[in-house]
Scaffold this motif. Structure first.
Motif, PDB file in Angstrom:
ATOM      1  N   MET A 112       3.039   6.582   7.739  1.00 40.22           N
ATOM      2  CA  MET A 112       3.966   6.153   6.701  1.00 40.22           C
ATOM      3  C   MET A 112       3.889   7.060   5.480  1.00 40.22           C
ATOM      4  N   LEU A 113       2.699   7.506   5.141  1.00 41.01           N
ATOM      5  CA  LEU A 113       2.548   8.428   4.015  1.00 41.01           C
ATOM      6  C   LEU A 113       3.232   9.762   4.307  1.00 41.01           C
ATOM      7  N   LEU A 114       3.178  10.189   5.567  1.00 44.70           N
ATOM      8  CA  LEU A 114       3.868  11.429   5.952  1.00 44.70           C
ATOM      9  C   LEU A 114       5.376  11.257   5.830  1.00 44.70           C
ATOM     10  N   GLY A 172      13.920   3.375  14.863  1.00 46.29           N
ATOM     11  CA  GLY A 172      12.884   4.014  15.657  1.00 46.29           C
ATOM     12  C   GLY A 172      12.008   4.990  14.909  1.00 46.29           C
ATOM     13  N   LEU A 173      11.971   4.859  13.578  1.00 40.78           N
ATOM     14  CA  LEU A 173      11.172   5.787  12.784  1.00 40.78           C
ATOM     15  C   LEU A 173       9.695   5.401  12.809  1.00 40.78           C
ATOM     16  N   ILE A 174       9.417   4.134  12.570  1.00 41.67           N
ATOM     17  CA  ILE A 174       8.051   3.624  12.680  1.00 41.67           C
ATOM     18  C   ILE A 174       8.125   2.145  13.051  1.00 41.67           C
ATOM     19  N   HIS A 175       7.482   1.788  14.165  1.00 44.64           N
ATOM     20  CA  HIS A 175       7.513   0.411  14.650  1.00 44.64           C
ATOM     21  C   HIS A 175       6.240  -0.332  14.234  1.00 44.64           C
ATOM     22  N   PRO A 176       6.317  -1.654  14.050  1.00 43.58           N
ATOM     23  CA  PRO A 176       5.089  -2.421  13.834  1.00 43.58           C
ATOM     24  C   PRO A 176       4.174  -2.252  15.044  1.00 43.58           C
ATOM     25  N   ILE A 204       0.831  -1.209   0.000  1.00 47.39           N
ATOM     26  CA  ILE A 204       0.000   0.000   0.000  1.00 47.39           C
ATOM     27  C   ILE A 204       0.865   1.259   0.000  1.00 47.39           C
ATOM     28  N   CYS A 205       1.913   1.262   0.808  1.00 43.26           N
ATOM     29  CA  CYS A 205       2.753   2.470   0.970  1.00 43.26           C
ATOM     30  C   CYS A 205       3.903   2.532  -0.022  1.00 43.26           C
ATOM     31  N   GLU A 206       4.099   1.460  -0.800  1.00 42.57           N
ATOM     32  CA  GLU A 206       5.203   1.383  -1.770  1.00 42.57           C
ATOM     33  C   GLU A 206       6.554   1.575  -1.100  1.00 42.57           C
ATOM     34  N   VAL A 207       6.712   0.826  -0.008  1.00 38.50           N
ATOM     35  CA  VAL A 207       7.974   0.805   0.728  1.00 38.50           C
ATOM     36  C   VAL A 207       8.343  -0.654   0.935  1.00 38.50           C
ATOM     37  N   MET A 262      10.995  15.385  13.509  1.00 36.62           N
ATOM     38  CA  MET A 262       9.718  16.055  13.256  1.00 36.62           C
ATOM     39  C   MET A 262       8.535  15.210  13.725  1.00 36.62           C
ATOM     40  N   LEU A 263       8.650  13.881  13.581  1.00 38.27           N
ATOM     41  CA  LEU A 263       7.572  13.002  14.009  1.00 38.27           C
ATOM     42  C   LEU A 263       7.446  12.969  15.534  1.00 38.27           C
TER      43      LEU A 263
END
Length: 274
Positions: A49-51, A25-29, A10-13, A68-69
């Motif tokens: 994730m889109l941000l 530590g950017l985005i955890h499950p 979905i996020c193309e990552v 920033m997050l």
């Protein structure tokens, strides 16, 4: 909940990138199955994730994005807006540089098609011998890389002008940069920012006058290397040698110029006969 594969699609990552984002530590499950280690993300994490993707597309580093997050409270939007504004200026500066490069390439193509050397403009750079007068300068001297130098013009000259205003010093000339390093070092070069003033106070020194080979550039600072090359060629051909550090005098404030073609810079090489 979404599996890491579904979230990735979905996020193309890539899933590899998602695992790396987890490590730093950017985005955890949102959930990890303790039995098989499968990772799952919640629907609400799609927006985060889109941000991240949006900020990456603006060329923010992952460290900047993470900071920033982590912003919270009333100041988060203000700081985000400030960061976006700075990034927009950086990108605009790069666009301006690319536009200049495109124009330069187009000119070179036309010249080559006409059978002219690609560096024919060097022969058109005029050099004259001048006698400069001694001047008292207010100065600051730093070791600076090329990137620091670009950002440092406004910063260091700004501090010098602030001192002139606070101490009510008499302004006698245009700002200048004196280059003291004997060779180029990407890590940092001995650079002096200076402004001529009338009073002899702490932070000033005498800059001697004398014979100089001088050239004037009307155009972008990126063309200064051509001027330096032409000056050195002229000095060698005319039987002179450089005796002190070269310097530039900024006749035009770049912030006041409509485009790079309006910027005027004088370049001086102190010389004497061999």
């Amino acid at each position: 909940m979404l599996s890491i594969g579904e979230f990735s699609k979905i996020c193309e990552v890539s899933t590899k990138t998602l695992r790396y984002y987890d490590e730093i530590g950017l985005i955890h499950p949102d959930e990890i199955n303790p039995e098989n280690g499968y990772r799952y993300y919640s629907i609400r994490q799609l927006k985060k994730m889109l941000l991240i993707n949006r900020l990456k597309s603006y060329h923010f580093s992952l460290e900047e994005i993470k900071a920033m997050l982590e912003l919270e409270g009333d100041q988060s939007e203000e700081k985000l807006c400030s960061a976006l504004t700075r990034k927009r200026k950086e990108i605009q500066d790069k666009l301006t540089a690319f536009e200049y490069t495109l124009n330069q390439i187009s000119t070179d193509i036309l010249n080559v098609q006409k059978g002219m050397p690609i560096l024919y403009h060097l022969d058109r750079i005029e050099v004259e011998l001048v006698e400069t007068q001694p001047v008292n300068i207010l100065y600051t001297r730093q070791m600076m890389s090329r990137d620091d130098l670009v950002r440092g013009y406004e910063n260091y000259f700004g501090k010098l002008y602030e001192k002139i205003a606070v101490e009510k010093l008499t302004l006698l000339g245009k700002p200048m940069t004196i280059y003291h390093s004997s060779e180029y070092n990407p890590a940092g070069n001995d650079t002096e920012f200076a402004i001529p003033v009338g009073e002899f106070v702490k932070g000033t020194r005498d800059m001697p006058g004398g014979l100089c080979a001088k050239s004037v550039l009307q155009g972008a600072y990126s063309d200064l290397t051509s001027v330096y090359a032409r000056l050195m060629e002229w000095i060698e051909n005319e039987g002179y040698k450089v005796v002190r550090s070269p310097y530039e005098v900024y006749i035009t404030d770049p912030s006041q110029a409509k485009d790079s073609g309006d910027i005027v810079t004088e370049v001086y090489f102190p010389v004497k006969k061999k």
